[in-house]
Design an enzyme around this catalytic site. Structure first.
Site, PDB file in Angstrom:
ATOM      1  N   SER A  37       4.449  -1.314   4.038  1.00  0.00           N
ATOM      2  CA  SER A  37       4.685  -2.680   4.511  1.00  0.00           C
ATOM      3  C   SER A  37       4.815  -3.618   3.310  1.00  0.00           C
ATOM      4  O   SER A  37       4.085  -3.472   2.328  1.00  0.00           O
ATOM      5  CB  SER A  37       3.514  -3.159   5.371  1.00  0.00           C
ATOM      6  N   SER A  90       1.216   6.615   2.640  1.00  0.00           N
ATOM      7  CA  SER A  90       1.939   7.588   3.474  1.00  0.00           C
ATOM      8  C   SER A  90       3.165   8.149   2.759  1.00  0.00           C
ATOM      9  O   SER A  90       3.812   7.470   1.948  1.00  0.00           O
ATOM     10  CB  SER A  90       2.396   6.922   4.772  1.00  0.00           C
ATOM     11  N   GLN A 131       0.846  -1.183   0.000  1.00  0.00           N
ATOM     12  CA  GLN A 131       0.000   0.000   0.000  1.00  0.00           C
ATOM     13  C   GLN A 131       0.890   1.244   0.000  1.00  0.00           C
ATOM     14  O   GLN A 131       1.702   1.407   0.908  1.00  0.00           O
ATOM     15  CB  GLN A 131      -0.866  -0.023   1.265  1.00  0.00           C
ATOM     16  N   GLY A 132       0.744   2.095  -0.992  1.00  0.00           N
ATOM     17  CA  GLY A 132       1.570   3.305  -1.092  1.00  0.00           C
ATOM     18  C   GLY A 132       0.737   4.543  -0.818  1.00  0.00           C
ATOM     19  O   GLY A 132       0.371   5.265  -1.757  1.00  0.00           O
ATOM     20  N   GLU A 182     -10.196  -1.868   6.033  1.00  0.00           N
ATOM     21  CA  GLU A 182      -8.942  -2.333   6.628  1.00  0.00           C
ATOM     22  C   GLU A 182      -9.050  -2.354   8.156  1.00  0.00           C
ATOM     23  O   GLU A 182      -8.608  -3.284   8.822  1.00  0.00           O
ATOM     24  CB  GLU A 182      -7.780  -1.425   6.202  1.00  0.00           C
ATOM     25  N   GLU A 203      -4.808   8.794  18.048  1.00  0.00           N
ATOM     26  CA  GLU A 203      -5.274  10.185  18.198  1.00  0.00           C
ATOM     27  C   GLU A 203      -6.260  10.514  17.082  1.00  0.00           C
ATOM     28  O   GLU A 203      -7.285  11.165  17.312  1.00  0.00           O
ATOM     29  CB  GLU A 203      -4.086  11.170  18.144  1.00  0.00           C
TER      30      GLU A 203
HETATM   31  C1  LIG Z   1       3.587  -0.948  11.326  1.00  0.00           C
HETATM   32  C2  LIG Z   1       3.184   0.100  10.346  1.00  0.00           C
HETATM   33  C3  LIG Z   1       2.830  -0.263   9.075  1.00  0.00           C
HETATM   34  C4  LIG Z   1       2.460   0.715   8.149  1.00  0.00           C
HETATM   35  N1  LIG Z   1       2.171   0.326   6.884  1.00  0.00           N
HETATM   36  C5  LIG Z   1       1.872   1.269   5.954  1.00  0.00           C
HETATM   37  C6  LIG Z   1       1.651   0.889   4.602  1.00  0.00           C
HETATM   38  O1  LIG Z   1       1.722  -0.287   4.238  1.00  0.00           O
HETATM   39  N2  LIG Z   1       1.391   1.858   3.706  1.00  0.00           N
HETATM   40  C7  LIG Z   1       1.302   3.174   4.055  1.00  0.00           C
HETATM   41  O2  LIG Z   1       1.021   3.990   3.191  1.00  0.00           O
HETATM   42  N3  LIG Z   1       1.536   3.566   5.327  1.00  0.00           N
HETATM   43  C8  LIG Z   1       1.816   2.649   6.290  1.00  0.00           C
HETATM   44  N4  LIG Z   1       2.071   3.030   7.575  1.00  0.00           N
HETATM   45  C9  LIG Z   1       2.076   4.451   7.902  1.00  0.00           C
HETATM   46  C10 LIG Z   1       0.939   4.911   8.786  1.00  0.00           C
HETATM   47  O3  LIG Z   1      -0.284   4.922   8.070  1.00  0.00           O
HETATM   48  C11 LIG Z   1       1.311   6.303   9.309  1.00  0.00           C
HETATM   49  O4  LIG Z   1       2.459   6.142  10.112  1.00  0.00           O
HETATM   50  C12 LIG Z   1       0.204   6.920  10.118  1.00  0.00           C
HETATM   51  O5  LIG Z   1      -0.870   7.278   9.289  1.00  0.00           O
HETATM   52  C13 LIG Z   1       0.702   8.170  10.874  1.00  0.00           C
HETATM   53  O6  LIG Z   1       1.336   9.050  10.026  1.00  0.00           O
HETATM   54  P1  LIG Z   1       2.798   9.621  10.364  1.00  0.00           P
HETATM   55  O7  LIG Z   1       3.692   8.517  10.714  1.00  0.00           O
HETATM   56  O8  LIG Z   1       3.185  10.548   9.269  1.00  0.00           O
HETATM   57  O9  LIG Z   1       2.600  10.463  11.697  1.00  0.00           O
HETATM   58  P2  LIG Z   1       1.961  11.969  11.845  1.00  0.00           P
HETATM   59  O10 LIG Z   1       0.777  12.045  11.007  1.00  0.00           O
HETATM   60  O11 LIG Z   1       3.117  12.905  11.521  1.00  0.00           O
HETATM   61  O12 LIG Z   1       1.638  11.990  13.332  1.00  0.00           O
HETATM   62  C14 LIG Z   1       2.609  12.206  14.374  1.00  0.00           C
HETATM   63  C15 LIG Z   1       1.870  12.264  15.709  1.00  0.00           C
HETATM   64  O13 LIG Z   1       0.939  13.376  15.701  1.00  0.00           O
HETATM   65  C16 LIG Z   1      -0.377  12.903  15.988  1.00  0.00           C
HETATM   66  N5  LIG Z   1      -1.353  13.679  15.192  1.00  0.00           N
HETATM   67  C17 LIG Z   1      -1.303  13.916  13.871  1.00  0.00           C
HETATM   68  N6  LIG Z   1      -2.381  14.615  13.476  1.00  0.00           N
HETATM   69  C18 LIG Z   1      -3.139  14.794  14.595  1.00  0.00           C
HETATM   70  C19 LIG Z   1      -4.382  15.457  14.835  1.00  0.00           C
HETATM   71  N7  LIG Z   1      -5.060  16.036  13.844  1.00  0.00           N
HETATM   72  N8  LIG Z   1      -4.866  15.432  16.087  1.00  0.00           N
HETATM   73  C20 LIG Z   1      -4.184  14.830  17.106  1.00  0.00           C
HETATM   74  N9  LIG Z   1      -2.988  14.210  16.928  1.00  0.00           N
HETATM   75  C21 LIG Z   1      -2.481  14.205  15.687  1.00  0.00           C
HETATM   76  C22 LIG Z   1      -0.395  11.449  15.571  1.00  0.00           C
HETATM   77  O14 LIG Z   1      -1.390  10.738  16.258  1.00  0.00           O
HETATM   78  C23 LIG Z   1       1.006  11.013  15.966  1.00  0.00           C
HETATM   79  O15 LIG Z   1       1.065  10.706  17.323  1.00  0.00           O
HETATM   80  C24 LIG Z   1       2.428   2.078   8.530  1.00  0.00           C
HETATM   81  C25 LIG Z   1       2.780   2.447   9.821  1.00  0.00           C
HETATM   82  C26 LIG Z   1       3.162   1.474  10.734  1.00  0.00           C
HETATM   83  C27 LIG Z   1       3.547   1.897  12.116  1.00  0.00           C
END
Ligand SMILES: Cc1cc2nc3c(=O)[nH]c(=O)nc-3n(C[C@H](O)[C@H](O)[C@H](O)COP(=O)(O)OP(=O)(O)OC[C@H]3O[C@@H](n4cnc5c(N)ncnc54)[C@H](O)[C@@H]3O)c2cc1C
Length: 388
Positions: free
Chosen positions: A161, A129, A126-127, A245, A371
């Site tokens: 992933s 993020s 899945q692409g 999902e 969150e």
């Molecule tokens: C094990 C794992 C597998 C994954 N697999 C995939 C995958 O296959 N494909 C893919 O595309 N992505 C994948 N991801 C990515 C995942 O979807 C993102 O990590 C997730 O959506 C959070 O985005 P970020 O890491 O950019 O954090 P951010 O969005 O930068 O968030 C950082 C922190 O700020 C908080 N925050 C952000 N916005 C708000 C708000 N509006 N209100 C309150 N708090 C907030 C968040 O809760 C978090 O604690 C995976 C992540 C993990 C951990």
């Protein structure tokens, strides 16, 4: 409301358990372990499930499924998660990528992409993020620019992933219009991972050596017939897919198995009479039962054709908190030995608690952070305004 399973459904569960007992090798610990046998095993396992008609159990017969009830599907998910999800990456095909193609795809796309999924022959990644777009997914900056018969993709994805499994295809979210409003300028592309210009770079993490990856797209030419739905329909497809999902992963089932193994352990270790241990295990059992029923509630709403976004968010928050509690209590009961990895001699419960702990952190982030789930509950469930 009665959530008891019928005799026929219980027979199906028993059949599945017998099958799993026969097919799962002793070394199987789930994905994200540094074991080169894991991916080939999941591929072979999925083909065996497919041969029995169990892989795409609830899919329409037209696409190789059995049109089984969603409750049978729920049993299948529970048993898979309770056994460390031996379908590996392919759970994504079945839970949401395939269903999105069924809902939004052309006839030609359905004929091309669905049969390999029901046969257990294909891995998808899945692409979505990006470094600048996670919780705020509509900020996606990867571009897909129309040039003749192709869309040409340039950009950088992260946390994908299984991309280095290697995945065969990518379910890619990209911006196809710079001028449209940000939610409206997005599209989903079905990208062949062998297309020139794609680079996959693994990210080492506490979750395991090869769970997460970066993907770089440099002038990647995607044929126009690989656009899913209409151009600009990407946001609708993504939100539909994420709802599928979030309810498709029966995390409580894995937690339930860890609780059962902890109970066996305390009995064998002479700790069963300790009031503190008994209280903690009983509390876990309460949380597990609540998580199970919250998931069943979401499924029952889906059966009625509703989109249970608030209920799915509530279930997900509770499920991941359950997983964390199981990790905490398990480590307290096992003591320092609980931190040993599976390959360490004498690791109690074969390193299960170490794995549980390492997975606790990412499980509250993947598929939308807690969150963000709480924001959904506050806004849509409680009618509160957006945070200022
Ligand atoms: C094990 C794992 C597998 C994954 N697999 C995939 C995958 O296959 N494909 C893919 O595309 N992505 C994948 N991801 C990515 C995942 O979807 C993102 O990590 C997730 O959506 C959070 O985005 P970020 O890491 O950019 O954090 P951010 O969005 O930068 O968030 C950082 C922190 O700020 C908080 N925050 C952000 N916005 C708000 C708000 N509006 N209100 C309150 N708090 C907030 C968040 O809760 C978090 O604690 C995976 C992540 C993990 C951990």
């Amino acid at each position: 409301m009665d959530f008891a399973f019928t005799d026929e459904e219980e027979r199906f569960r028993a059949e599945l358990r017998a099958f799993l007992a026969e097919e799962l090798p002793d070394w199987w610990r789930g994905m994200f372990v540094d074991d080169p046998r894991a991916i080939p095993f999941t591929r072979a396992f999925c083909r065996k499930l497919a041969a029995r008609g169990w892989l795409a159990l609830s899919w329409p017969r037209e696409w190789g499924g059995q049109e089984a009830s969603v409750w049978q599907q729920a049993i299948l998910r529970e048993e898979m998660w309770a056994h460390d999800e031996p379908r590996g990456p392919q759970y994504m095909n079945l839970n949401y990528i395939g269903p999105c193609i069924m809902r939004f795809g052309s006839e030609a796309q359905k004929r091309r992409f669905l049969p390999p999924m029901t046969a257990g022959d294909v891995l998808w990644t899945q692409g979505f993020s990006e470094p600048g777009a996670g919780s705020d997914l509509a900020a996606v900056a990867t571009r897909a620019e129309a040039r003749g018969d192709h869309l040409v993709v340039n950009g950088h994805k992260i946390w994908s992933s299984y991309a280095d499994a290697p995945a065969d295809w990518c379910f890619l979210l990209a911006r196809t219009s710079a001028s449209a409003r940000r939610h409206e300028g997005l599209s989903i592309l079905l990208v062949d991972m062998r297309t020139p210009g794609i680079t996959v770079r693994p990210i080492d993490s506490m979750a395991g050596p090869h769970e997460l990856n970066e993907m770089f797209f440099d002038e990647v030419r995607v044929p126009r017939d690989c656009l899913l739905g209409a151009q600009g329909q990407g946001w609708e497809i993504v939100t539909t897919g994420l709802t599928f999902e979030r309810v498709g992963v029966a995390r409580y089932a894995r937690a339930g198995r860890v609780i059962a193994l902890l109970v066996e352990h305390v009995k064998a270790a002479g700790l069963a009479g300790d009031p503190d241990v008994r209280r903690k295990l009983a509390e876990l059992r309460v949380c597990h039962e609540a998580a199970r029923l919250l998931n069943y509630r979401v499924i029952s709403l889906q059966v009625r054709g509703q989109v249970p976004s608030v209920e799915a968010a509530i279930a997900r928050v509770h499920n991941t908190q359950l997983e964390q509690r199981v990790g905490h209590v398990g480590l307290e009961i096992l003591g320092l030995g609980g931190q040993l990895t599976a390959d360490a001699p004498g690791a109690p419960l074969r390193g299960l608690l170490h794995r549980q702990w390492a997975r606790n952190v990412p499980s509250t982030i993947a598929a939308g952070t807690l969150e963000v789930q709480k924001n959904i509950i506050a806004r849509r469930g409680l009618g509160l305004p957006r945070a200022s």
